[in-house]
Design a protein around this motif. Structure first.
Motif, PDB file in Angstrom:
ATOM      1  N   ALA A   1       0.815  -1.212   0.000  1.00  0.00           N
ATOM      2  CA  ALA A   1       0.000   0.000   0.000  1.00  0.00           C
ATOM      3  C   ALA A   1       0.849   1.262   0.000  1.00  0.00           C
ATOM      4  O   ALA A   1       0.526   2.226  -0.696  1.00  0.00           O
ATOM      5  N   PHE A   2       1.944   1.267   0.757  1.00  0.00           N
ATOM      6  CA  PHE A   2       2.647   2.534   0.967  1.00  0.00           C
ATOM      7  C   PHE A   2       3.989   2.630   0.270  1.00  0.00           C
ATOM      8  O   PHE A   2       4.653   3.657   0.323  1.00  0.00           O
ATOM      9  N   THR A   3       4.447   1.559  -0.359  1.00  0.00           N
ATOM     10  CA  THR A   3       5.649   1.684  -1.167  1.00  0.00           C
ATOM     11  C   THR A   3       5.331   1.376  -2.625  1.00  0.00           C
ATOM     12  O   THR A   3       5.671   2.139  -3.518  1.00  0.00           O
ATOM     13  N   PHE A   4       4.650   0.263  -2.864  1.00  0.00           N
ATOM     14  CA  PHE A   4       4.466  -0.130  -4.260  1.00  0.00           C
ATOM     15  C   PHE A   4       3.356   0.636  -4.945  1.00  0.00           C
ATOM     16  O   PHE A   4       3.495   1.013  -6.108  1.00  0.00           O
ATOM     17  N   PHE A   5       2.302   0.937  -4.234  1.00  0.00           N
ATOM     18  CA  PHE A   5       1.281   1.774  -4.853  1.00  0.00           C
ATOM     19  C   PHE A   5       1.847   3.161  -5.213  1.00  0.00           C
ATOM     20  O   PHE A   5       1.707   3.593  -6.359  1.00  0.00           O
ATOM     21  N   PRO A   6       2.527   3.863  -4.294  1.00  0.00           N
ATOM     22  CA  PRO A   6       3.101   5.159  -4.669  1.00  0.00           C
ATOM     23  C   PRO A   6       4.067   5.075  -5.845  1.00  0.00           C
ATOM     24  O   PRO A   6       4.111   5.959  -6.691  1.00  0.00           O
ATOM     25  N   LEU A   7       4.806   3.950  -5.887  1.00  0.00           N
ATOM     26  CA  LEU A   7       5.783   3.787  -6.958  1.00  0.00           C
ATOM     27  C   LEU A   7       5.102   3.669  -8.322  1.00  0.00           C
ATOM     28  O   LEU A   7       5.558   4.224  -9.322  1.00  0.00           O
ATOM     29  N   ILE A   8       3.973   2.957  -8.341  1.00  0.00           N
ATOM     30  CA  ILE A   8       3.240   2.795  -9.601  1.00  0.00           C
ATOM     31  C   ILE A   8       2.533   4.102  -9.958  1.00  0.00           C
ATOM     32  O   ILE A   8       2.526   4.535 -11.115  1.00  0.00           O
ATOM     33  N   PHE A   9       2.001   4.758  -8.950  1.00  0.00           N
ATOM     34  CA  PHE A   9       1.365   6.057  -9.141  1.00  0.00           C
ATOM     35  C   PHE A   9       2.368   7.040  -9.747  1.00  0.00           C
ATOM     36  O   PHE A   9       2.058   7.800 -10.681  1.00  0.00           O
ATOM     37  N   SER A  10       3.590   6.982  -9.228  1.00  0.00           N
ATOM     38  CA  SER A  10       4.603   7.903  -9.694  1.00  0.00           C
ATOM     39  C   SER A  10       5.019   7.590 -11.141  1.00  0.00           C
ATOM     40  O   SER A  10       5.300   8.490 -11.923  1.00  0.00           O
ATOM     41  N   LEU A  11       5.012   6.294 -11.490  1.00  0.00           N
ATOM     42  CA  LEU A  11       5.292   5.915 -12.886  1.00  0.00           C
ATOM     43  C   LEU A  11       4.217   6.514 -13.801  1.00  0.00           C
ATOM     44  O   LEU A  11       4.514   7.093 -14.842  1.00  0.00           O
ATOM     45  N   TYR A  12       2.969   6.403 -13.357  1.00  0.00           N
ATOM     46  CA  TYR A  12       1.857   6.965 -14.117  1.00  0.00           C
ATOM     47  C   TYR A  12       2.013   8.489 -14.250  1.00  0.00           C
ATOM     48  O   TYR A  12       1.900   9.046 -15.348  1.00  0.00           O
ATOM     49  N   LEU A  13       2.329   9.134 -13.128  1.00  0.00           N
ATOM     50  CA  LEU A  13       2.493  10.600 -13.146  1.00  0.00           C
ATOM     51  C   LEU A  13       3.583  11.040 -14.120  1.00  0.00           C
ATOM     52  O   LEU A  13       3.509  12.114 -14.701  1.00  0.00           O
ATOM     53  N   SER A  14       4.597  10.179 -14.285  1.00  0.00           N
ATOM     54  CA  SER A  14       5.707  10.560 -15.150  1.00  0.00           C
ATOM     55  C   SER A  14       5.279  10.646 -16.615  1.00  0.00           C
ATOM     56  O   SER A  14       5.994  11.194 -17.442  1.00  0.00           O
TER      57      SER A  14
ATOM     58  N   ASN B   1       8.556  23.995  -7.544  1.00  0.00           N
ATOM     59  CA  ASN B   1       7.958  24.550  -8.757  1.00  0.00           C
ATOM     60  C   ASN B   1       6.685  23.796  -9.145  1.00  0.00           C
ATOM     61  O   ASN B   1       6.021  24.160 -10.107  1.00  0.00           O
ATOM     62  N   PHE B   2       6.389  22.724  -8.396  1.00  0.00           N
ATOM     63  CA  PHE B   2       5.179  21.926  -8.600  1.00  0.00           C
ATOM     64  C   PHE B   2       4.996  21.422 -10.029  1.00  0.00           C
ATOM     65  O   PHE B   2       3.894  21.296 -10.513  1.00  0.00           O
ATOM     66  N   ASN B   3       6.135  21.148 -10.676  1.00  0.00           N
ATOM     67  CA  ASN B   3       6.093  20.537 -11.993  1.00  0.00           C
ATOM     68  C   ASN B   3       6.199  19.022 -11.790  1.00  0.00           C
ATOM     69  O   ASN B   3       7.219  18.399 -12.022  1.00  0.00           O
ATOM     70  N   MET B   4       5.094  18.428 -11.304  1.00  0.00           N
ATOM     71  CA  MET B   4       5.162  17.082 -10.747  1.00  0.00           C
ATOM     72  C   MET B   4       5.325  15.972 -11.780  1.00  0.00           C
ATOM     73  O   MET B   4       5.970  14.966 -11.511  1.00  0.00           O
TER      74      MET B   4
ATOM     75  N   LEU C   1      11.942  12.450 -13.993  1.00  0.00           N
ATOM     76  CA  LEU C   1      13.328  12.552 -13.510  1.00  0.00           C
ATOM     77  C   LEU C   1      13.586  11.516 -12.420  1.00  0.00           C
ATOM     78  O   LEU C   1      14.620  10.842 -12.412  1.00  0.00           O
ATOM     79  N   ALA C   2      12.628  11.395 -11.494  1.00  0.00           N
ATOM     80  CA  ALA C   2      12.791  10.468 -10.381  1.00  0.00           C
ATOM     81  C   ALA C   2      12.823   9.023 -10.875  1.00  0.00           C
ATOM     82  O   ALA C   2      13.540   8.186 -10.324  1.00  0.00           O
ATOM     83  N   TYR C   3      12.057   8.741 -11.927  1.00  0.00           N
ATOM     84  CA  TYR C   3      11.998   7.349 -12.378  1.00  0.00           C
ATOM     85  C   TYR C   3      13.313   6.843 -12.940  1.00  0.00           C
ATOM     86  O   TYR C   3      13.602   5.657 -12.891  1.00  0.00           O
ATOM     87  N   ILE C   4      14.120   7.767 -13.461  1.00  0.00           N
ATOM     88  CA  ILE C   4      15.457   7.362 -13.911  1.00  0.00           C
ATOM     89  C   ILE C   4      16.229   6.830 -12.703  1.00  0.00           C
ATOM     90  O   ILE C   4      16.904   5.797 -12.791  1.00  0.00           O
TER      91      ILE C   4
ATOM     92  N   ALA D   1      11.356   9.692  -5.192  1.00  0.00           N
ATOM     93  CA  ALA D   1      10.465   9.041  -6.158  1.00  0.00           C
ATOM     94  C   ALA D   1       9.079   8.803  -5.576  1.00  0.00           C
ATOM     95  O   ALA D   1       8.093   8.768  -6.308  1.00  0.00           O
ATOM     96  N   THR D   2       8.984   8.604  -4.263  1.00  0.00           N
ATOM     97  CA  THR D   2       7.662   8.365  -3.689  1.00  0.00           C
ATOM     98  C   THR D   2       7.105   9.620  -3.015  1.00  0.00           C
ATOM     99  O   THR D   2       5.969   9.628  -2.559  1.00  0.00           O
ATOM    100  N   LEU D   3       7.897  10.668  -3.010  1.00  0.00           N
ATOM    101  CA  LEU D   3       7.479  11.905  -2.338  1.00  0.00           C
ATOM    102  C   LEU D   3       6.243  12.527  -2.983  1.00  0.00           C
ATOM    103  O   LEU D   3       5.284  12.898  -2.292  1.00  0.00           O
ATOM    104  N   ILE D   4       6.238  12.618  -4.294  1.00  0.00           N
ATOM    105  CA  ILE D   4       5.122  13.264  -4.984  1.00  0.00           C
ATOM    106  C   ILE D   4       3.823  12.464  -4.818  1.00  0.00           C
ATOM    107  O   ILE D   4       2.803  13.031  -4.420  1.00  0.00           O
ATOM    108  N   PRO D   5       3.835  11.147  -5.106  1.00  0.00           N
ATOM    109  CA  PRO D   5       2.588  10.398  -4.871  1.00  0.00           C
ATOM    110  C   PRO D   5       2.108  10.468  -3.422  1.00  0.00           C
ATOM    111  O   PRO D   5       0.903  10.614  -3.189  1.00  0.00           O
ATOM    112  N   PHE D   6       3.030  10.396  -2.473  1.00  0.00           N
ATOM    113  CA  PHE D   6       2.639  10.503  -1.060  1.00  0.00           C
ATOM    114  C   PHE D   6       1.946  11.839  -0.803  1.00  0.00           C
ATOM    115  O   PHE D   6       0.908  11.906  -0.160  1.00  0.00           O
TER     116      PHE D   6
END
Lengths: 290, 296
Positions: free
Chosen positions: A21-34, A257-260, A266-269, B141-146
């Protein structure tokens, strides 16, 4: 019977569900956001639309990325090499039959638990160009003060030295543990052949601690690539943007700068690099977890 | 049995003997002394600076009373009665760290026990590696989704929001320490209880848990220290009301300009608790920080 009891899921699941819930979901969410243009320009609620690979394409033309990568690489390579050398030397030093070893070891591990954000301020005090004690020492020895705060490479070096101070103890405790697991007989046999301490180190100690050194090097590489706190509190990324590391740049892009969307790309690299290193790492050590 | 085990671990460490020559001995001691000075020097310097006024802090003097007149002004400004901001931030830090420590230790003990005592189809070593691999992830990497999720849940700037974050970061350490403890600990007593008809939950609560107290304490201390030191997420998720002490420290220079003595005081308050606590968990540091790769 017991090992396969159905109760085993009851014990395992809470932790596993938490991580999902708190590591893998955010990680996938962040991939989507990218793959989106997520931003928070109105400063209240983020909005986004899918933009395909646009974020990843713009990384190549982002002039800021180059400098942050140089800073990060300097810190990563520099700190890994310095901490490994110093840590191994300290381990060798304390692997002699000294009285009070445990007290010394406790003292030497103290820096590891100091908050990096506070260490940045320690750096600000120690490396201050006019009143800092490091320049005082350099002047006392007849040198000229170093421009730790105003020269790009000196500032990066100051961050590097602070990180080395904090993490050499980490290498020290691990390599000391590795050295102490070498059987005494091997040393006795070696001493019959040679009287030279260096020869014993080269032919016995070093080959036997080499796997531990490899392990520590991987951990250090990963850890230093995340550096952000020390440059943040010490110099606010300055002078100019000289001590802005890659992680620092991701942070500013996404949360100042909230350019998420772009920050997520960048973070995904970094995530991909982390996945590669962690795969190598756990492939090496996972047999211990059976 | 517990004491036997402990002695085996705590026995004096075997070490290489020093050469007979007194010169070698002296050189070694000089090197040891230099190493200790190198580690302690910044701490000592910070303590000295914290007792200086701003004017004195600009001079590289060391000896109190002789070279400068020590003053507790910085300490009373930070910890005195009027320092509401400090009290609030320290209170938040304690609430966040204790909350995260309790959650991570409970979850970590259950999962650690599971991974040491039971067998899973996927392979226990794969599960452990998966759990620990989280420590390799860059936090940014998890900061923004959090941030986005906590914003939706209206948990921005709340203590529970940061408890959630810090539990996530410290959980791998707790799982690792507890798994290693149970894996090294003989399970005969538990087997005997099983033969006596106890169910797995009873065995865990009445047999395994009481024996694991030292390891649980160590796991809790390590989780507490890491939660206490966390800054990055706090700066984004709890910038005002739930602000922990690390974040307060980080905003020092912008509030008052660079005031060295005051800065040193805040820095020392921020690092003292985790550094002192770390002295009690020496046995677990190596394993914890090497993510289980090296046994200390």
């Amino acid at each position: 019977m017991y090992k396969k009891s159905r109760a085993r899921y009851f014990f395992l699941m809470p932790g596993v569900v938490w991580i999902l819930a708190f590591t893998f979901f955010p990680l996938i969410f962040s991939l989507y956001l990218s793959f989106t243009n997520a931003n928070m320009r109105n400063f209240t609620q983020a909005t986004w639309n899918l933009v395909g690979f646009q974020n990843y394409a713009s990384i190549g033309s982002d002039l800021r990325v180059g400098e942050t990568v140089v800073t990060s690489l300097y810190l990563t390579v520099g700190s890994t090499l310095l901490t490994l050398t110093l840590g191994t030397f300290l381990a060798w030093l304390f692997n002699h039959d000294l009285p009070g070893l445990r007290i010394f070891r406790s003292i030497l591990t103290m820096p590891l638990f100091a908050a990096p954000i506070a260490l940045g301020f320690m750096g600000l005090i120690l490396f201050n160009e006019t009143s800092g004690s490091i320049n005082s020492i350099i002047r006392g020895l007849g040198g000229t003060g170093v421009r730790w705060m105003t020269d790009s490479w000196s500032a990066r070096t100051a961050v590097l030295l602070l990180d080395t101070w904090q993490w050499s103890p980490f290498v020290f405790v691990i390599i000391l543990a590795a050295m102490q697991s070498i059987p005494e007989e091997l040393y006795e046999a070696a001493r019959l052949d040679t009287g030279s301490g260096w020869a014993v180190f080269r032919s016995i100690t070093f080959p036997l601690i080499a796997p531990a050194l490899g392990t520590v090097a991987l951990l250090r590489l990963v850890e230093t690539f995340k550096i952000l706190d020390i440059p943040f509190s010490m110099l606010g990324g300055g002078p100019g943007s000289a001590t802005q590391t890659y992680s620092y740049y991701v942070y500013i892009t996404g949360l100042r700068n909230f350019n998420m969307g772009y920050a997520s790309a960048l973070a995904y690299i970094l995530v991909i690099i982390a996945i590669i290193i962690s795969t190598v790492y756990f492939w090496r050590v996972r047999a211990r977890f059976e | 049995m517990a004491t036997l085990k402990k002695e085996a671990v705590m026995q004096p460490v075997r070490a290489v003997q020093i050469g007979r020559s007194p010169l070698a001995r002296i050189l070694l001691w000089v090197a040891v002394l230099m190493a200790v000075i190198w580690v302690l020097y910044p701490f000592v310097w910070a303590v000295i600076t914290s007792f200086k006024t701003q004017r004195e802090a600009l001079e590289p003097t060391i000896v109190p009373f002789l070279q400068f007149q020590p003053s507790a002004e910085n300490w009373s400004a930070e910890l005195g009665l009027g320092a509401r901001e400090t009290t609030l931030a320290l209170g938040n830090s304690i609430a966040i760290s204790i909350g995260a420590t309790v959650l991570a230790t409970v979850l970590g003990t259950l999962t650690g026990y599971a991974l040491a005592r039971f067998r899973y189809g996927i392979g226990n070593r794969n599960i452990v590696s998966w759990v620990l691999s989280q420590r390799f992830l860059p936090p940014v990497a998890t900061l923004i989704p959090f941030f986005l999720v906590l914003q939706r849940l209206q948990m921005i700037d709340t203590v529970p929001g940061l408890i959630l974050v810090n539990t996530t970061f410290t959980l791998p350490f707790a799982i690792l320490i507890m798994r290693d403890f149970f894996a090294d600990f003989p399970d005969e007593i538990e087997e005997a209880a099983l033969v006596d008809g106890a169910n797995p939950l009873q065995i865990f609560l009445r047999v395994a848990l009481p024996l694991a107290t030292p390891a649980i304490t160590a796991a809790a201390i390590i989780c507490f220290a890491f939660a206490w030191n966390e800054y990055l997420f706090a700066s984004v998720i709890a910038p005002k009301d739930a602000k922990p002490y690390t974040f307060l420290v980080a905003s020092t220079s912008t509030v008052r300009g660079v005031h060295f003595g005051y800065l040193a005081t805040r820095m020392l308050i921020a690092i003292t608790l985790p550094v002192v606590l770390s002295l009690f968990v020496q046995r677990y540091i190596v394993r914890g920080l090497s993510l289980g790769a090296v046994k200390g």
